[in-house]
Design a protein around this motif. Sequence first.
Motif, mmCIF file in Angstrom:
data_model
loop_
_atom_site.group_PDB
_atom_site.id
_atom_site.type_symbol
_atom_site.label_atom_id
_atom_site.label_comp_id
_atom_site.label_asym_id
_atom_site.label_seq_id
_atom_site.Cartn_x
_atom_site.Cartn_y
_atom_site.Cartn_z
ATOM 1 N N THR A 5 41.643 51.561 44.307
ATOM 2 C CA THR A 5 41.691 51.111 42.916
ATOM 3 C C THR A 5 41.045 49.888 42.747
ATOM 4 O OG1 THR A 5 43.935 52.192 42.371
ATOM 5 C CG2 THR A 5 43.328 50.506 40.974
ATOM 6 N N TYR A 6 39.999 49.743 41.668
ATOM 7 C CA TYR A 6 39.316 48.571 41.581
ATOM 8 C C TYR A 6 39.790 47.477 40.529
ATOM 9 C CZ TYR A 6 35.193 45.109 40.513
ATOM 10 O OH TYR A 6 34.608 44.359 40.273
ATOM 11 N N ILE A 7 40.037 46.249 40.966
ATOM 12 C CA ILE A 7 40.335 44.986 40.057
ATOM 13 C C ILE A 7 39.358 44.064 40.139
ATOM 14 C CG2 ILE A 7 42.079 43.611 39.571
ATOM 15 C CD1 ILE A 7 44.314 45.529 40.734
ATOM 16 N N ASP A 8 38.823 43.584 38.973
ATOM 17 C CA ASP A 8 37.991 42.437 39.041
ATOM 18 C C ASP A 8 38.652 41.123 38.938
ATOM 19 O OD1 ASP A 8 35.285 41.237 38.402
ATOM 20 O OD2 ASP A 8 36.123 40.764 36.452
ATOM 21 N N PHE A 122 39.457 44.571 45.493
ATOM 22 C CA PHE A 122 39.280 43.241 44.720
ATOM 23 C C PHE A 122 37.781 42.438 44.857
ATOM 24 C CE2 PHE A 122 44.084 42.865 45.896
ATOM 25 C CZ PHE A 122 44.419 43.837 45.129
ATOM 26 N N ASN A 123 36.922 42.684 43.663
ATOM 27 C CA ASN A 123 35.672 42.477 43.833
ATOM 28 C C ASN A 123 35.150 43.159 45.042
ATOM 29 O OD1 ASN A 123 35.937 40.698 41.851
ATOM 30 N ND2 ASN A 123 36.122 38.814 43.065
ATOM 31 N N VAL A 245 47.681 34.555 48.079
ATOM 32 C CA VAL A 245 46.984 34.397 46.999
ATOM 33 C C VAL A 245 45.676 34.639 47.286
ATOM 34 C CG1 VAL A 245 45.989 32.479 45.092
ATOM 35 C CG2 VAL A 245 48.261 32.067 46.504
ATOM 36 N N PHE A 246 45.020 35.342 46.632
ATOM 37 C CA PHE A 246 43.614 36.071 46.870
ATOM 38 C C PHE A 246 42.876 35.334 45.710
ATOM 39 C CE2 PHE A 246 40.130 39.011 46.437
ATOM 40 C CZ PHE A 246 39.388 38.857 47.666
ATOM 41 N N ASP A 247 41.675 34.879 45.985
ATOM 42 C CA ASP A 247 40.999 33.901 44.787
ATOM 43 C C ASP A 247 39.732 34.558 44.491
ATOM 44 O OD1 ASP A 247 39.348 33.396 46.876
ATOM 45 O OD2 ASP A 247 39.725 31.270 46.770
ATOM 46 N N GLY A 248 39.553 35.943 45.113
ATOM 47 C CA GLY A 248 38.291 36.718 44.732
ATOM 48 C C GLY A 248 37.366 36.777 45.780
ATOM 49 N N THR A 249 37.784 35.598 46.789
ATOM 50 C CA THR A 249 36.943 35.582 48.107
ATOM 51 C C THR A 249 37.708 35.558 49.453
ATOM 52 O OG1 THR A 249 35.092 34.662 46.905
ATOM 53 C CG2 THR A 249 35.271 34.247 49.394
ATOM 54 N N ASN A 250 38.796 34.534 48.881
ATOM 55 C CA ASN A 250 39.413 34.312 50.271
ATOM 56 C C ASN A 250 41.171 34.604 50.095
ATOM 57 O OD1 ASN A 250 37.655 33.200 52.191
ATOM 58 N ND2 ASN A 250 37.579 31.703 50.615
#
Length: 258
Positions: A5-8, A122-123, A245-250
């Motif tokens: 499942t993709y989440i932007d 996620f991304n 917490v995932f900030d889109g990268t880490n």
Amino acid sequence: MTNPTYIDVPEGKKIYFASDNHLGAPTNEDSLPREKKFVAWLDHVKDDAAAIFLLGDLFDFWFEYKKVVPKGFVRTLGKLAEISDSGIPIYFFVGNHDLWMNGYFQDELGIPVFHNPQEFLFNKTSFFIAHGDGLGPYDKGYKRMKKVFTNPIFKWLFRWLHPDIGVRIAQYLSVKNKLISGEHDANFLGEDKEWLILYSKSKLEEDHRDYFVYGHRHLPMEFELSERSKYVNLGDWIQYYTYGVFDGTNFELKTFKD
């Protein structure tokens, strides 16, 4: 990884994870300060949340009759409804204490409920997410118990108990039985005995995932499975008050201090 499942995760937004609140343990009154702290956390993260993942054992006991759910937890349920209604997606994974869910979260709160591990993207970062109970080569005692708890005949028989009786019995057993709660092994057991680490390594042999995120163990930990893959346990909201917490990268574990 099969059809994740993709989440932007837009810039400035984050994915949040929490697990193992065990609301209601040892009593509703005793857990009320912890519930208020969790609600404060939900208020804290909703401003920049792209999504919120709750990885099970939110309640120390939960059973859905056709017209009845356990009394209490109105602050938590109301806040989850508010956040869900605002358009922020919330994803719930049942734990070993609240596995008897059957439509209430979906119908009343608009929150999808998962009974099995799920994969997300996620991304460009891949996640394998589960509560963690019954996975891997160990946890054999609980695996036997889970077969009983999820048996349709057992659930049908339990449903015939008056809620005042059924809920009281289940709450007593839930608090007293360390085999169910997992609290008896809330220490790092070593890489060769941590069943979720072993399970994650076996899944890596099938396909790569950047992160494996679980609850259940009550012990916040991060473990490098390989140069490109990490195992994370979220801890709990009884002793540690930790969350992911995932900030889109880490991805990182944090402690909430209200």
